[in-house]
Motif scaffolding. Structure first.
Motif, PDB file in Angstrom:
ATOM      1  N   LEU A 299     -42.964  35.336  -7.685  1.00 18.14           N
ATOM      2  CA  LEU A 299     -43.704  36.528  -7.861  1.00 18.14           C
ATOM      3  C   LEU A 299     -44.106  36.585  -9.090  1.00 18.14           C
ATOM      4  O   LEU A 299     -45.232  37.774  -9.152  1.00 18.14           O
ATOM      5  CB  LEU A 299     -42.474  37.560  -7.801  1.00 18.14           C
ATOM      6  CG  LEU A 299     -42.809  38.881  -7.452  1.00 18.14           C
ATOM      7  CD1 LEU A 299     -43.486  39.184  -6.216  1.00 18.14           C
ATOM      8  CD2 LEU A 299     -41.515  39.863  -7.733  1.00 18.14           C
ATOM      9  N   THR A 300     -43.996  36.093 -10.132  1.00 12.58           N
ATOM     10  CA  THR A 300     -44.611  36.396 -11.460  1.00 12.58           C
ATOM     11  C   THR A 300     -46.074  35.868 -11.469  1.00 12.58           C
ATOM     12  O   THR A 300     -46.888  36.563 -12.149  1.00 12.58           O
ATOM     13  CB  THR A 300     -43.963  35.295 -12.745  1.00 12.58           C
ATOM     14  OG1 THR A 300     -43.971  33.790 -12.084  1.00 12.58           O
ATOM     15  CG2 THR A 300     -42.534  35.768 -12.826  1.00 12.58           C
ATOM     16  N   ILE A 301     -46.582  35.037 -10.593  1.00 12.11           N
ATOM     17  CA  ILE A 301     -48.002  34.596 -10.481  1.00 12.11           C
ATOM     18  C   ILE A 301     -48.569  35.963  -9.597  1.00 12.11           C
ATOM     19  O   ILE A 301     -49.700  36.225 -10.234  1.00 12.11           O
ATOM     20  CB  ILE A 301     -48.327  33.253  -9.448  1.00 12.11           C
ATOM     21  CG1 ILE A 301     -47.356  32.046 -10.196  1.00 12.11           C
ATOM     22  CG2 ILE A 301     -49.570  33.127  -9.507  1.00 12.11           C
ATOM     23  CD1 ILE A 301     -47.349  30.867  -9.533  1.00 12.11           C
ATOM     24  N   LEU A 302     -47.885  36.516  -8.810  1.00 10.49           N
ATOM     25  CA  LEU A 302     -48.507  37.569  -8.068  1.00 10.49           C
ATOM     26  C   LEU A 302     -48.628  38.870  -8.873  1.00 10.49           C
ATOM     27  O   LEU A 302     -49.637  39.645  -9.056  1.00 10.49           O
ATOM     28  CB  LEU A 302     -47.761  37.878  -6.842  1.00 10.49           C
ATOM     29  CG  LEU A 302     -48.285  39.172  -6.078  1.00 10.49           C
ATOM     30  CD1 LEU A 302     -49.637  38.913  -5.378  1.00 10.49           C
ATOM     31  CD2 LEU A 302     -47.172  39.369  -4.992  1.00 10.49           C
ATOM     32  N   VAL A 303     -47.559  38.916  -9.757  1.00 11.51           N
ATOM     33  CA  VAL A 303     -47.764  40.118 -10.572  1.00 11.51           C
ATOM     34  C   VAL A 303     -49.089  40.058 -11.673  1.00 11.51           C
ATOM     35  O   VAL A 303     -49.653  41.126 -11.897  1.00 11.51           O
ATOM     36  CB  VAL A 303     -46.591  40.138 -11.775  1.00 11.51           C
ATOM     37  CG1 VAL A 303     -46.484  41.206 -12.786  1.00 11.51           C
ATOM     38  CG2 VAL A 303     -45.120  40.527 -10.691  1.00 11.51           C
ATOM     39  N   GLY A 304     -49.350  38.910 -12.256  1.00 13.74           N
ATOM     40  CA  GLY A 304     -50.355  38.805 -13.154  1.00 13.74           C
ATOM     41  C   GLY A 304     -51.545  38.920 -12.274  1.00 13.74           C
ATOM     42  O   GLY A 304     -52.710  39.374 -12.816  1.00 13.74           O
ATOM     43  N   PHE A 305     -51.725  38.417 -11.057  1.00 12.21           N
ATOM     44  CA  PHE A 305     -53.010  38.572 -10.300  1.00 12.21           C
ATOM     45  C   PHE A 305     -52.998  40.338 -10.075  1.00 12.21           C
ATOM     46  O   PHE A 305     -54.292  40.878 -10.077  1.00 12.21           O
ATOM     47  CB  PHE A 305     -53.077  37.912  -9.238  1.00 12.21           C
ATOM     48  CG  PHE A 305     -54.307  38.269  -8.178  1.00 12.21           C
ATOM     49  CD1 PHE A 305     -55.580  37.857  -8.540  1.00 12.21           C
ATOM     50  CD2 PHE A 305     -53.915  38.708  -6.899  1.00 12.21           C
ATOM     51  CE1 PHE A 305     -56.656  38.020  -7.719  1.00 12.21           C
ATOM     52  CE2 PHE A 305     -54.833  39.156  -6.181  1.00 12.21           C
ATOM     53  CZ  PHE A 305     -56.365  38.497  -6.429  1.00 12.21           C
ATOM     54  N   ALA A 306     -52.028  40.739  -9.639  1.00  8.82           N
ATOM     55  CA  ALA A 306     -52.047  42.076  -9.181  1.00  8.82           C
ATOM     56  C   ALA A 306     -52.457  42.958 -10.517  1.00  8.82           C
ATOM     57  O   ALA A 306     -53.086  44.317 -10.284  1.00  8.82           O
ATOM     58  CB  ALA A 306     -50.806  42.613  -8.646  1.00  8.82           C
ATOM     59  N   THR A 307     -51.735  42.869 -11.741  1.00  6.90           N
ATOM     60  CA  THR A 307     -52.350  43.573 -12.787  1.00  6.90           C
ATOM     61  C   THR A 307     -53.599  43.609 -13.188  1.00  6.90           C
ATOM     62  O   THR A 307     -54.401  44.670 -13.325  1.00  6.90           O
ATOM     63  CB  THR A 307     -51.270  42.977 -14.151  1.00  6.90           C
ATOM     64  OG1 THR A 307     -50.059  42.996 -13.859  1.00  6.90           O
ATOM     65  CG2 THR A 307     -51.483  44.021 -15.415  1.00  6.90           C
ATOM     66  N   GLN A 308     -54.210  42.694 -12.867  1.00  7.54           N
ATOM     67  CA  GLN A 308     -55.679  42.512 -12.998  1.00  7.54           C
ATOM     68  C   GLN A 308     -56.418  43.194 -12.241  1.00  7.54           C
ATOM     69  O   GLN A 308     -57.333  44.293 -12.469  1.00  7.54           O
ATOM     70  CB  GLN A 308     -56.374  41.136 -13.075  1.00  7.54           C
ATOM     71  CG  GLN A 308     -55.843  40.250 -14.080  1.00  7.54           C
ATOM     72  CD  GLN A 308     -56.121  40.470 -15.654  1.00  7.54           C
ATOM     73  OE1 GLN A 308     -57.202  41.063 -16.069  1.00  7.54           O
ATOM     74  NE2 GLN A 308     -55.323  40.331 -16.390  1.00  7.54           N
TER      75      GLN A 308
END
Length: 291
Positions: free
Chosen positions: A197-206
């Motif tokens: 989920l940490t990977i998704l969070v970084g992408f979603a934040t952008q």
């Protein structure tokens, strides 16, 4: 154990039975630990870097320059009487505080699992310390913003002026911190079980940055893409960015402010914080078995 033996204990650790168990008395008792975490975060993050705290200056300045070149010079996005660089710097300053609060609290359980498994203290102190220590970074970036504001007004002679509601700026920072804490605690609880989920969070934040009207005025979105403006306008982070810019510039052509929007954003921030706190406290009881 008799009554006299029980009275010898200073503290007694018992299971938490409440969903929301933000014990302010206990947090105050551990205030020295909170301050220790804050100092650790400020000192160690840039301790072994080449430029050190200069990254606090470099990141917002370079981002503002790139936004100005791409969105204002190439895409010709108008910022009214507000200089494009100053407009972008204001949005990035507010956005950066929200983003750093979110990123630093969203990995609380995984980053501190060894410490959490060995010693007891109120776990909520860790995400709280992140938000407090991030104020140091925010203060430096605000000094940069004030310096450029003064340059454009007194040296360049630009006609920008702060709003009479500029005193609300700390309230906007508080709302941004509550959003970052609330989302961060929810994500931290979920990443104990779903690590990718940490990977998704970084992408979603952008992606969230572009849906929060950071690199452009909300007025431009209303003019050029009215069919999608609801997506941006209904985003609480957009209300924070727009409101903060209005406090600094008060240009009705490119900034907007409403008490209804402020109340709507503050209400969602408080609800999100308590929802995050509930999930955080429930995960705290069993995270060591899944992390």
């Amino acid at each position: 154990m008799n009554t006299s033996e029980k009275s010898d204990w200073l503290y007694e650790i018992t299971p938490k039975g409440k969903y929301i168990d933000l014990n302010f008395k206990e947090i105050w008792r551990y205030r020295d630990l909170l301050w220790l975490f804050v100092k650790r975060d400020i000192v160690t993050v840039y301790k072994q870097t080449i430029l050190g705290p200069l990254w606090f200056f470099i990141q917002p300045l370079f981002t503002s320059v790139i936004f100005t070149l791409v969105f204002n010079n190439i895409a010709s996005i108008n910022t009214g009487i507000v200089p494009a660089f100053l407009f972008n710097l204001a949005g990035i300053t507010m956005w950066s505080y929200f983003k750093i609060c979110l990123n630093t609290t969203s990995n609380t359980f995984r980053a501190n699992q060894s410490m959490f498994g060995k010693v007891y203290f109120p776990r909520v102190i860790v995400p709280l310390s992140k938000s407090v220590s991030n104020l140091f970074r925010l203060a430096i970036q605000l000094l940069i913003l004030i310096a450029f504001y003064a340059y454009f007004v007194f040296v360049k002679g630009e006609g920008v002026r702060p709003s009479v509601f500029v005193f609300l700026a700390p309230f906007y920072f508080l709302i941004a911190a509550l959003f970052g804490l609330g989302l961060g605690m929810i994500i931290s609880a979920m990443t104990t079980k779903y690590r990718d989920l940490t990977i998704l969070v970084g992408f979603a934040t952008q992606l969230l940055m572009y849906v929060s009207a950071v690199p452009y005025p909300l007025a431009v979105m209303r003019e050029k893409q009215p069919q999608y403006v609801w997506l941006v306008e209904g985003n609480p982070i957009t209300q924070i960015i727009e409101g903060f810019r209005y406090l600094l510039f008060e240009d009705p052509d490119v900034t907007s402010f409403s008490w209804l929007g402020l109340g709507y954003t503050a209400g969602i921030a408080v609800v999100l914080f308590f929802v995050g706190l509930i999930i955080f406290n429930r995960t705290e009881k069993r995270f060591i078995d899944t992390v």
